[in-house]
Design an enzyme around this catalytic site. Structure first.
Site, PDB file in Angstrom:
ATOM      1  N   GLY A   1       0.822  -1.203   0.000  1.00  0.00           N
ATOM      2  CA  GLY A   1       0.000   0.000   0.000  1.00  0.00           C
ATOM      3  C   GLY A   1       0.856   1.252   0.000  1.00  0.00           C
ATOM      4  O   GLY A   1       1.856   1.347  -0.706  1.00  0.00           O
TER       5      GLY A   1
ATOM      6  N   HIS B   1       6.106   1.771  12.241  1.00  0.00           N
ATOM      7  CA  HIS B   1       5.424   2.478  13.330  1.00  0.00           C
ATOM      8  C   HIS B   1       5.359   1.510  14.505  1.00  0.00           C
ATOM      9  O   HIS B   1       5.146   0.307  14.321  1.00  0.00           O
ATOM     10  CB  HIS B   1       4.016   2.883  12.878  1.00  0.00           C
ATOM     11  CG  HIS B   1       3.208   3.627  13.900  1.00  0.00           C
ATOM     12  ND1 HIS B   1       3.752   4.590  14.729  1.00  0.00           N
ATOM     13  CD2 HIS B   1       1.892   3.558  14.217  1.00  0.00           C
ATOM     14  CE1 HIS B   1       2.789   5.090  15.507  1.00  0.00           C
ATOM     15  NE2 HIS B   1       1.661   4.471  15.226  1.00  0.00           N
TER      16      HIS B   1
END
Length: 326
Positions: A26, A108
């Protein structure tokens, strides 16, 4: 002061002879996998075959496998799918195939910090987080300049975890601009805080509220849109280029005086206390638990907020105004 690493501090040869499995294709997955591939790294994608991302990856001539097969074939696994779906994919398709000595990389720290993913102790766990959206990460790589990044080491089983993180950062071209070392805790908590209080939540609420005040006072919505939303990018560009003081140098004296004397009336002590409360919710894991529950319930609140936002007057007016710039 933070330690900043550059090209001289990183050796991409650390990745030589190793395969990197990128899970997801993505926003970040595509950019990072293409950059690493073009830097000479052996990259394979772990995807659900035949879906839309598979078609795009196929068009980009990437190596593609199912997620379990990609993990089995790899030495380094990069988890580049959305936070809310990482645990399910990890538990089902990644964890069963991790081997001693492998490296698990994140962009993250959410799932590691809040212990939604608990890796085995016999692997390295690192973070390489480019400080830019995927499109910019790719565009700047192609342009030969890259974007800065953050790196962090959560678990250093091999003793070489930081070297691996820096090598990945170099493959992304981040070390050409600078890489700052942080921790999973610091990155996650500051990232969530910035999104909620400033970049996304605070900024959008400030815009919507100031728009409503002007319209309710009888001003034309189109004029209000220009003054509180459209021109904001011009100001933020000045801030990004020269800092807040540089911005003041770039606006009129009237704007500077009004802004310096009235800004503190809007963002006051009560606002700061509210910010502290939001930070406490992040630090305690309360927000993470709320977001996970929202996702697990099918995101009813987020869906409602999205629908309300699309129907709001500022969005209706904005569509008409933006066509003027096409």
């Amino acid at each position: 002061m933070a330690r900043i690493y550059y090209n001289k501090d990183a050796d991409i040869k650390v990745l030589k002879g190793k395969r990197v499995a990128v899970i997801g294709y993505g926003i970040q997955g595509r950019a990072q996998s293409l950059n690493l591939r073009d830097s000479g790294v052996d990259v394979v994608l772990g995807l659900n075959l035949k879906d839309e991302t598979w078609k795009r990856a196929k068009a980009d001539k990437m190596k593609i496998m199912t997620i379990p097969d990609a993990v089995k074939s790899a030495d380094i696994v990069m988890m580049l799918i959305p936070d809310e779906v990482q645990k399910g994919v990890y538990d089902k398709d990644v964890a069963p195939h991790l081997r001693k000595g492998m490296v698990l990389d994140f962009a993250h720290g959410f799932n590691i910090l809040f212990e939604r993913i608990v890796p085995p102790k016999n692997i390295d766990v690192i973070m390489v987080a480019p400080k830019g959206p995927g499109a910019l990460v790719r565009e700047t790589f192609v342009a030969g300049i890259g974007v800065p990044a953050l790196i962090a080491v959560y678990q250093d089983h091999s003793g070489n975890a930081k070297k691996t993180a820096l090598a990945i950062a170099k493959g992304l071209m981040a070390t050409s601009r600078g890489v700052i070392e942080t921790t999973f805790k610091e990155e996650t908590e500051t990232d969530l805080f910035g999104e909620q209080v400033d970049l996304c939540g605070g900024a959008s609420s400030l815009i919507r509220t100031s728009f409503d005040v002007l319209v309710e006072a009888g001003y034309q919505p189109e004029i209000a849109y220009f003054e509180v939303l459209h021109e904001l990018k011009l100001i933020i560009d000045l801030v990004q280029k020269g800092g807040i003081e540089g911005m003041w140098d770039g606006v009129s004296n009237t704007a500077e005086y009004g802004g310096r004397t009235r800004g503190g009336m809007i963002i006051d002590a009560r606002t700061k206390e509210t910010m502290r409360g939001i930070l406490k919710d992040i630090q305690s894991g309360k927000f993470a638990a709320e977001w996970v529950a929202e996702h697990d319930a099918g995101m009813p609140r987020l869906t409602k907020l999205r629908d309300e936002g699309k129907k709001s007057q500022i969005e209706v007016v904005g569509k008409r105004i933006r066509k003027m710039f096409e």
